[in-house]
Design an enzyme around this catalytic site. Structure first.
Site, PDB file in Angstrom:
ATOM      1  N   LYS A  83       0.842  -1.203   0.000  1.00 43.24           N
ATOM      2  CA  LYS A  83       0.000   0.000   0.000  1.00 43.24           C
ATOM      3  C   LYS A  83       0.879   1.256   0.000  1.00 43.24           C
ATOM      4  O   LYS A  83       2.071   1.176   0.344  1.00 43.24           O
ATOM      5  CB  LYS A  83      -0.905  -0.016   1.232  1.00 43.24           C
ATOM      6  N   TYR A 132      17.646  29.514   8.910  1.00 44.76           N
ATOM      7  CA  TYR A 132      16.427  30.194   9.347  1.00 44.76           C
ATOM      8  C   TYR A 132      16.272  30.120  10.865  1.00 44.76           C
ATOM      9  O   TYR A 132      16.447  29.049  11.454  1.00 44.76           O
ATOM     10  CB  TYR A 132      15.192  29.545   8.707  1.00 44.76           C
TER      11      TYR A 132
HETATM   12  C1  LIG Z   1      -0.133  -1.667   6.857  1.00 45.64           C
HETATM   13  C2  LIG Z   1      -0.739  -2.906   7.403  1.00 45.64           C
HETATM   14  C3  LIG Z   1       0.058  -4.010   7.737  1.00 45.64           C
HETATM   15  C4  LIG Z   1       1.566  -3.973   7.736  1.00 45.64           C
HETATM   16  O1  LIG Z   1       2.021  -3.350   8.919  1.00 45.64           O
HETATM   17  P1  LIG Z   1       3.578  -3.189   9.243  1.00 45.64           P
HETATM   18  O2  LIG Z   1       3.611  -2.599  10.598  1.00 45.64           O
HETATM   19  O3  LIG Z   1       4.119  -2.239   8.224  1.00 45.64           O
HETATM   20  O4  LIG Z   1       4.178  -4.531   9.142  1.00 45.64           O
HETATM   21  C5  LIG Z   1      -0.589  -5.176   8.128  1.00 45.64           C
HETATM   22  N1  LIG Z   1      -1.944  -5.235   8.211  1.00 45.64           N
HETATM   23  C6  LIG Z   1      -2.735  -4.181   7.924  1.00 45.64           C
HETATM   24  C7  LIG Z   1      -4.203  -4.309   8.057  1.00 45.64           C
HETATM   25  C8  LIG Z   1      -2.163  -2.980   7.525  1.00 45.64           C
HETATM   26  O5  LIG Z   1      -2.947  -1.945   7.243  1.00 45.64           O
END
Ligand SMILES: *Cc1c(COP(=O)(O)O)cnc(C)c1O
Length: 362
Positions: A34, A259
């Site tokens: 994702k 800055y």
């Molecule tokens: C993003 C996600 C994961 C992976 O989590 P990590 O901490 O990056 O391993 C697993 N399950 C769901 C439902 C997620 O949204």
């Protein structure tokens, strides 16, 4: 040409996948891609992992982009579907879908199309973000079993605090999950597949790996635990963000940089200017002292992060304009930089901007 670059090491990625397999040898693997594979490039990652059993995305378009590029493995859509059109697309493209609320259940009940989808029933075992409350799960399961478009139903849930071994929440979630699974299995015509573990769960909770694990951050070589380094977990960095020095300037004791003049030299020194800034995704919240690797040596960030540049205190380090700099990745753990910026590797990975040049090795 601007020297800010992002390099994706697909050998390191495959190494990290093997670490998941070593930790969860009996489970199948949904590689989480994702958010453009946590900023690593979903297609590059998917192409580098022909042996992943499935991929996981947040929403339909992310799945369709992979299908359009001819990625053939199952793809799980973790936030599920929101219209009939999306339902049709999921059937056409053989996606696995999560069902976590009533409207999504009704979409399936009303679906009259030919074809069948694999469904993950998401239970809220305690995170209180997505999922049916536990007491509704048996009834939801019955309704899903009655849907003509549903091929099979698995049970899925997500940990809220698996990264914290002290938290009692994880054991409570596990108890709830196992209880739900027993109740579903008791009335199911087939074995109900399970999926519970993110990276932290894979590494810290081996007893509950179940049929499918869902690694994200560990694939990309970052540690899900504050107290354990990625290196100590046998993970290798996949993303390296680098640039070069574009200026080296002397600075006198008592003079300040940048800055707001937030950093003042305590001795005569040299300031290096690195061509990277928040316009590239380097976090503006990085504080003075955040490590930067210049020609293989750690030096501290000195002064505020600008849009296109950062400044570092070189001291006596014998480097000149053009010296290579690593902001995170090979030689400098992203988790250390994230800690200095008050955030997590997840966010740093996702926020690298489009103007940074990208390439792949391995
Ligand atoms: C993003 C996600 C994961 C992976 O989590 P990590 O901490 O990056 O391993 C697993 N399950 C769901 C439902 C997620 O949204």
């Amino acid at each position: 040409m601007r020297e800010a670059r992002l390099v994706i090491d697909t050998l390191a990625l495959r190494h990290n996948v093997q670490r998941v397999r070593d930790n969860a040898p009996a489970s199948r693997l949904i590689a989480m891609v994702k958010a453009d594979a946590y900023g690593h490039g979903a297609l590059a990652v998917a192409e580098a992992l022909p042996n992943a059993d499935a991929f996981g995305v947040a929403f339909l378009e992310e799945a369709l982009a992979l299908r359009a590029a001819d990625i053939r493995q199952p793809i799980a859509v973790l936030e599920g579907l929101f219209s009939r059109e999306e339902m049709e697309a999921a059937l056409q493209h053989q996606l696995m879908i999560v069902v976590h609320q009533e409207q999504q259940l009704q979409l399936l009940e009303q679906c009259r199309s030919a074809g069948k989808v694999q469904v993950w029933l998401k239970a809220d075992t305690g995170m209180h973000r997505l999922g049916f409350p536990p007491e509704m799960v048996p009834q939801v399961f019955q309704r899903l079993l009655a849907c003509s478009s549903v091929e099979s139903v698995g049970l899925l849930s997500h940990f809220a605090a698996a990264d914290n071994p002290e938290s009692p929440q994880t054991t409570q979630q596990i108890t709830c999950f196992q209880d739900l699974h027993r109740r579903m299995q008791a009335v199911s015509p087939y074995k109900v597949p399970t999926s519970l573990c993110n990276s932290a769960g894979i590494l810290a909770w081996p007893a509950v790996h179940g049929d499918w694990v869902r690694p994200g951050i560990m694939l990309y070589g970052s540690s899900p635990f504050a107290a354990e380094s990625a290196d100590s977990l046998g993970l290798r960095p996949v993303m390296t963000l680098s640039s070069r020095l574009i200026a080296v300037n002397p600075l006198k004791k008592g003079e300040s940089v940048g800055y707001g003049a937030t950093w003042t030299a305590e001795r005569d020194t040299r300031i290096g200017v690195v061509a990277i800034g928040y316009g590239d995704g380097y976090p503006r919240t990085a504080r003075n002292g955040t490590p930067v690797l210049v020609n293989g040596h750690i030096v501290p960030l000195a002064g505020r992060v600008s849009m296109d540049m950062i400044t570092v205190d070189l001291g006596d380090l014998p480097v000149e304009v053009g010296a290579p700099c690593v902001l995170w990745g090979e030689g400098l753990p992203v988790d250390e930089v994230a800690a200095c910026a008050g955030t997590l590797s997840y966010e740093l990975f996702c926020k690298v901007t489009a103007r940074v040049g990208r390439s792949r090795i391995g």
